[in-house]
Design an enzyme around this catalytic site. Structure first.
Site, short mmCIF file in Angstrom:
data_model
loop_
_atom_site.label_atom_id
_atom_site.label_comp_id
_atom_site.label_asym_id
_atom_site.label_seq_id
_atom_site.Cartn_x
_atom_site.Cartn_y
_atom_site.Cartn_z
N ASP A 84 0.84 -1.20 0.00
CA ASP A 84 0.00 0.00 0.00
C ASP A 84 0.88 1.26 0.00
OD1 ASP A 84 -2.46 1.29 0.18
OD2 ASP A 84 -2.58 1.17 2.37
N THR A 224 -8.38 2.55 9.33
CA THR A 224 -8.68 3.25 10.59
C THR A 224 -9.79 2.56 11.39
OG1 THR A 224 -8.04 5.27 9.48
CG2 THR A 224 -9.18 5.53 11.56
ZN LIG Z 1 -4.57 5.05 1.15
#
Ligand SMILES: [Zn+2]
Length: 275
Positions: A84, A224
């Site tokens: 990522d 998150t």
């Molecule tokens: Zn991202």
């Protein structure tokens, strides 16, 4: 089985559904997410940031951990191991050489021409190894929405597999909003005709996620939401169990919270999938 994301995301685009990309921080998170997706019969993308790779100990540690978990836990759904937000070619190369099946080159803070050049460099290496490539056009802090002409010419000049646009989505917790420009998202999808990726999807309600999928989003990144759920479960557990010192009990006290989030998200992401 570890696979790249190309066929999975093309099928998702055709079928009008999305696949969850869940960020992992350690072996336990990977185990919980794999088990949850396996029981949901959902393909899964395990996303690992450069920082998390250092935390694990390196690219090979991550790859062999995931490969071994798939084997030992008898995971039957396809698994994509994805790097990522890589910020350099060398980072992508290291991941590909270690066995990752998908990488994201994020050169979105550079000029469009530089972004195209760096992405093409990664693509030419990745294609030889059958690895998927994602890129980003715009800025995912809400400061710069993706320009439709820019992203169209980007995709034309790179033939990237997937692209992440900025439509008002942000990483972390939304303090105000989120105000997502779905009209722009739909126009981008129509123009580029490849699967789109939605970053910063934590905190988005079911309607917003379903609208994004309707507009052509096929990969949805969740980080998150998992962090908040795990931390609050562990914090609560420690408050009520002041004498505990077994790390397996402490880390494991967040297992149910992570699995709950993954099941809830998968249900929304896959709601249009024909089983
Ligand atoms: Zn991202």
């Amino acid at each position: 089985m570890l696979v790249n994301s190309n066929e999975l995301l093309k099928d998702a685009l055709k079928g009008g559904y999305a696949i969850g990309a869940y960020n992992i921080n350690n072996l336990e998170w990977a185990k919980y997410i794999l088990e949850a997706c396996n029981s949901d019969k959902s393909p899964v993308i395990l996303a690992v940031s450069e920082k998390s790779i250092s935390y694990f100990g390196g690219y090979h540690v991550v790859h062999s951990t995931i490969k071994s978990l798939i084997n030992d836990l008898n995971i039957k759904v396809p698994v994509v191991l994805h790097l990522d937000h890589a910020h350099s070619f060398i980072s992508c190369k290291n991941a590909i050489d270690a066995g990752f099946t998908s990488v994201m080159i994020d050169a979105s803070n550079k000029s469009l021409d530089e972004n195209i050049k760096e992405t093409n460099e990664v693509i030419s290496y990745a294609k030889k190894k059958n690895v998927s490539v994602e890129a980003e056009v715009g800025a995912l802090d809400g400061s710069l929405y993706t320009n439709l002409n820019d992203v169209s010419s980007f995709v034309m000049q790179t033939e990237v597999d997937t692209v992440a646009p900025a439509i008002g989505n942000k990483h972390g917790v939304y303090k105000d909003g989120p105000n997502l420009d779905f009209e722009l998202l739909g126009a981008i999808c129509k123009s580029v005709k490849i699967p789109l990726v939605l970053h910063g999807a934590s905190g988005l309600d079911e309607n917003k996620i379903k609208t994004a999928i309707f507009c052509g989003v096929c990969k949805i990144n969740i980080n998150t939401d998992l962090q908040i759920a795990w931390t609050s479960a562990v914090r609560k557990y420690l408050e009520y169990n002041k004498d505990v010192y077994d790390p397996r009990l402490i880390i494991g006290s967040g297992e149910a919270a992570i699995k709950k989030i993954v099941h809830e998200k998968n249900k929304i992401f896959l709601s249009n999938r024909a089983f």
